[in-house]
Scaffold this active site. Structure first.
Site, PDB file in Angstrom:
ATOM      1  N   LYS A   1      -2.681  19.952   5.026  1.00 31.78           N
ATOM      2  CA  LYS A   1      -2.595  19.627   3.593  1.00 31.78           C
ATOM      3  C   LYS A   1      -3.158  18.223   3.339  1.00 31.78           C
ATOM      4  O   LYS A   1      -3.858  17.990   2.355  1.00 31.78           O
ATOM      5  CB  LYS A   1      -1.146  19.707   3.090  1.00 31.78           C
ATOM      6  CG  LYS A   1      -0.562  21.107   3.025  1.00 31.78           C
ATOM      7  CD  LYS A   1      -1.269  22.036   2.048  1.00 31.78           C
ATOM      8  CE  LYS A   1      -1.035  21.694   0.591  1.00 31.78           C
ATOM      9  NZ  LYS A   1      -1.606  22.720  -0.314  1.00 31.78           N
TER      10      LYS A   1
ATOM     11  N   LYS B   1      11.692  30.670   4.232  1.00 32.85           N
ATOM     12  CA  LYS B   1      12.072  29.300   3.895  1.00 32.85           C
ATOM     13  C   LYS B   1      13.588  29.223   3.795  1.00 32.85           C
ATOM     14  O   LYS B   1      14.260  30.235   3.526  1.00 32.85           O
ATOM     15  CB  LYS B   1      11.434  28.881   2.557  1.00 32.85           C
ATOM     16  CG  LYS B   1       9.930  29.123   2.470  1.00 32.85           C
ATOM     17  CD  LYS B   1       9.117  28.064   3.169  1.00 32.85           C
ATOM     18  CE  LYS B   1       7.654  28.425   3.391  1.00 32.85           C
ATOM     19  NZ  LYS B   1       6.880  28.752   2.227  1.00 32.85           N
TER      20      LYS B   1
ATOM     21  N   TYR C   1       0.971  21.910   9.613  1.00 32.41           N
ATOM     22  CA  TYR C   1       0.918  22.230   8.179  1.00 32.41           C
ATOM     23  C   TYR C   1       0.595  20.980   7.355  1.00 32.41           C
ATOM     24  O   TYR C   1      -0.347  20.967   6.563  1.00 32.41           O
ATOM     25  CB  TYR C   1       2.252  22.834   7.710  1.00 32.41           C
ATOM     26  CG  TYR C   1       2.434  22.805   6.202  1.00 32.41           C
ATOM     27  CD1 TYR C   1       1.655  23.607   5.371  1.00 32.41           C
ATOM     28  CD2 TYR C   1       3.378  21.953   5.595  1.00 32.41           C
ATOM     29  CE1 TYR C   1       1.809  23.572   3.989  1.00 32.41           C
ATOM     30  CE2 TYR C   1       3.534  21.918   4.217  1.00 32.41           C
ATOM     31  CZ  TYR C   1       2.744  22.726   3.416  1.00 32.41           C
ATOM     32  OH  TYR C   1       2.891  22.676   2.042  1.00 32.41           O
TER      33      TYR C   1
ATOM     34  N   PRO D   1      20.738  30.093  11.183  1.00 30.30           N
ATOM     35  CA  PRO D   1      20.184  29.211  12.223  1.00 30.30           C
ATOM     36  C   PRO D   1      19.875  27.799  11.703  1.00 30.30           C
ATOM     37  O   PRO D   1      18.809  27.548  11.138  1.00 30.30           O
ATOM     38  CB  PRO D   1      18.898  29.929  12.635  1.00 30.30           C
ATOM     39  CG  PRO D   1      18.498  30.734  11.432  1.00 30.30           C
ATOM     40  CD  PRO D   1      19.737  31.044  10.661  1.00 30.30           C
TER      41      PRO D   1
ATOM     42  N   ILE E   1       5.221  29.713  -5.781  1.00 31.12           N
ATOM     43  CA  ILE E   1       5.055  28.782  -6.920  1.00 31.12           C
ATOM     44  C   ILE E   1       3.916  29.240  -7.826  1.00 31.12           C
ATOM     45  O   ILE E   1       4.021  29.192  -9.060  1.00 31.12           O
ATOM     46  CB  ILE E   1       4.784  27.345  -6.420  1.00 31.12           C
ATOM     47  CG1 ILE E   1       5.818  26.926  -5.369  1.00 31.12           C
ATOM     48  CG2 ILE E   1       4.797  26.363  -7.590  1.00 31.12           C
ATOM     49  CD1 ILE E   1       5.514  25.603  -4.691  1.00 31.12           C
TER      50      ILE E   1
ATOM     51  N   THR F   1       1.643  18.521  -1.260  1.00 34.71           N
ATOM     52  CA  THR F   1       3.040  18.413  -0.851  1.00 34.71           C
ATOM     53  C   THR F   1       3.427  16.977  -0.495  1.00 34.71           C
ATOM     54  O   THR F   1       2.572  16.182  -0.099  1.00 34.71           O
ATOM     55  CB  THR F   1       3.271  19.312   0.390  1.00 34.71           C
ATOM     56  OG1 THR F   1       4.540  19.042   0.945  1.00 34.71           O
ATOM     57  CG2 THR F   1       2.224  19.063   1.475  1.00 34.71           C
ATOM     58  N   ASP F   2       4.722  16.696  -0.567  1.00 37.41           N
ATOM     59  CA  ASP F   2       5.194  15.363  -0.157  1.00 37.41           C
ATOM     60  C   ASP F   2       5.130  15.185   1.364  1.00 37.41           C
ATOM     61  O   ASP F   2       5.222  14.073   1.867  1.00 37.41           O
ATOM     62  CB  ASP F   2       6.631  15.103  -0.654  1.00 37.41           C
ATOM     63  CG  ASP F   2       7.665  16.104  -0.153  1.00 37.41           C
ATOM     64  OD1 ASP F   2       7.301  17.046   0.564  1.00 37.41           O
ATOM     65  OD2 ASP F   2       8.862  15.925  -0.494  1.00 37.41           O
ATOM     66  N   GLU F   3       4.952  16.313   2.100  1.00 39.34           N
ATOM     67  CA  GLU F   3       4.969  16.216   3.566  1.00 39.34           C
ATOM     68  C   GLU F   3       3.783  15.416   4.110  1.00 39.34           C
ATOM     69  O   GLU F   3       3.809  14.987   5.258  1.00 39.34           O
ATOM     70  CB  GLU F   3       4.999  17.609   4.201  1.00 39.34           C
ATOM     71  CG  GLU F   3       6.240  18.372   3.807  1.00 39.34           C
ATOM     72  CD  GLU F   3       6.579  19.545   4.723  1.00 39.34           C
ATOM     73  OE1 GLU F   3       6.003  19.652   5.813  1.00 39.34           O
ATOM     74  OE2 GLU F   3       7.439  20.337   4.329  1.00 39.34           O
TER      75      GLU F   3
END
Ligand code: NAD
Ligand code: DAU
Length: 352
Positions: A162, A197, A158, A213, A15, A133-135
């Site tokens: 963040k 990703k 992760y 996978p 990004i 991030t939205d995570e």
């Protein structure tokens, strides 16, 4: 005539490179200093088309190296920061959480301290923009959306790292008055994304007739946004966002993984002149990701209403553009999928 020096961290990544390109081309009166340590995910080939522009400078530097970061702030007269640099892949964070805490938390802290010292309390026309991030919000059930006010509830190492970095950014705003803004974005897709990703990995595997996978039952849902739309949103927020605020960025574009995978298969098969759906046989259900968040969905109404931003591209158009880009840039893909990538792939997918 340069009237702003902007430090972009992680500008050689996916990004970050799109944002660097946008700023360098759109604002000849800004100098863009790209600070990147060039981990496996950083690639200067992502910026080949702008590397010789007079308003662009690359500095190889680890954001955790506080002394060196401070030097860059002073020598390059930095007035604004757009901070992308991070370890960004959830699966890697499950295997090696330490590097995520180091870069994402300590690295962000190092940048915040450097900005505070360099700007010495004179914060007019200064801004520290943190890309998140939205995570950090955790996982949704079948219904609802993440809002800017949703409580943090990260699950992976992760997203925990963040979330922690977001808290440090707000702490510097509240404690020292450092002017900050944060945006939390949903899943990006597009050119120059490292093929660990989902989207670039699966495009590459479909092309090479390798198994796909799919974690668990493929029922997890993500909200996909074209990377150039994310870069435009950051440009708008950087220039017009309210200091101290948070903005959610998303595509209102939710896809169940398995449905998205079938769209990718269809698109690749069509562009490679294969029989429709021929590559569906590559779908292989494997052990689920540990702590796999079920669903992310961003409500970006605030960004639309306050700053008039909305995604420009329909998903079908974006995915076709993306597949075409990977097909036409085989050399870029070959360069990063040789060597260490092969070891990563074997190690990551061996137990699955
Ligand atoms: P990426 O992994 O493609 O790129 C990360 C970049 O940071 C690389 O160029 C890498 O070399 C650099 N970097 C890593 N550690 C560094 C360090 N210690 N010092 C200096 N540079 C370092 O990541 P991305 O997908 O482009 O994500 C960029 C940012 O956007 C991250 O902060 C991520 O959390 C956030 N984000 C990503 C997405 C997404 O879908 N990819 C969505 C929302 C938010
Ligand atoms: O939501 C924003 C986040 O999106 C960013 O903050 C992260 O940096 C970015 O990596 C991304 O995280 P995800 O974990 O959602 O993205 P990823 O591409 O790894 O996985 C997308 C979905 O696909 C997820 O449900 C897991 C699944 N998946 C992924 C891989 C790599 C598979 O089924 N198989 C795979 O091999």
């Amino acid at each position: 005539m340069i009237d702003k020096n902007i430090l972009v961290t992680g500008g050689a990544g996916f990004i970050g490179s799109h944002l660097v390109r946008l700023l360098v081309n759109k604002y000849p009166n800004y100098r863009i200093v790209n600070m990147d340590v060039l981990t496996y995910a950083g690639n200067l080939a992502n910026l080949k088309d702008i590397e010789d522009k007079p308003n662009y400078k690359f500095v190889k530097c680890d954001i955790c190296d506080f002394e060196k970061v401070q030097k860059v702030f002073l020598e390059d007269h930095i007035d604004g920061v757009i901070h992308f640099a991070a370890e960004s892949h959830v699966d890697r964070s499950i295997k090696d959480p330490f590097s995520f805490a180091q870069t994402n938390v300590m690295g962000t802290l190092s940048l915040l301290q450097a900005a505070k010292f360099a700007w010495e309390g004179k914060f007019e026309n200064k801004l520290f923009y943190h890309v998140s991030t939205d995570e950090v919000y955790g996982s949704l059930g079948e219904e609802g959306f993440f809002l800017e006010t949703t409580a943090y509830n990260p699950h992976s190492p992760y997203s925990a790292s963040k979330a922690s970095s977001d808290h440090f950014v707000r702490a510097f705003q509240d404690t020292f008055g450092l002017p900050t803004v944060i945006s939390n974005c949903s899943n990006n897709y597009g050119s120059y994304q490292f093929p660990e990703k989902l989207i670039p990995l699966f495009i590459n595997n479909i092309c090479n007739n390798k198994p796909l996978p799919v974690y668990g039952k493929g029922e997890n849902v993500r909200d996909w946004l074209y990377v150039e739309d994310h870069a435009h949103a950051i440009d708008v927020i950087f220039h017009k966002g309210k200091i101290g605020d948070t903005y959610n960025i998303g595509g209102f574009n939710e896809w169940k993984n398995i449905d998205l995978i079938k769209v990718m298969i269809k698109t690749v098969d069509k562009l490679l002149d294969r029989e429709e759906g021929a590559s569906e046989k590559l779908i292989t259900y494997v052990t689920d990701r540990a702590g796999h968040d079920l669903r992310y969905a961003i409500d970006s109404t605030k960004l639309k209403e306050e700053l008039d931003w909305e995604p420009s591209l329909q998903f079908e158009e974006g995915i076709e553009k993306t597949v075409k880009w990977y097909l036409e840039n085989q050399e870029w893909l070959d360069d990063i999928t040789s060597g260490d990538y092969q070891d990563y792939y074997r190690e990551m997918y061996k137990a699955k």
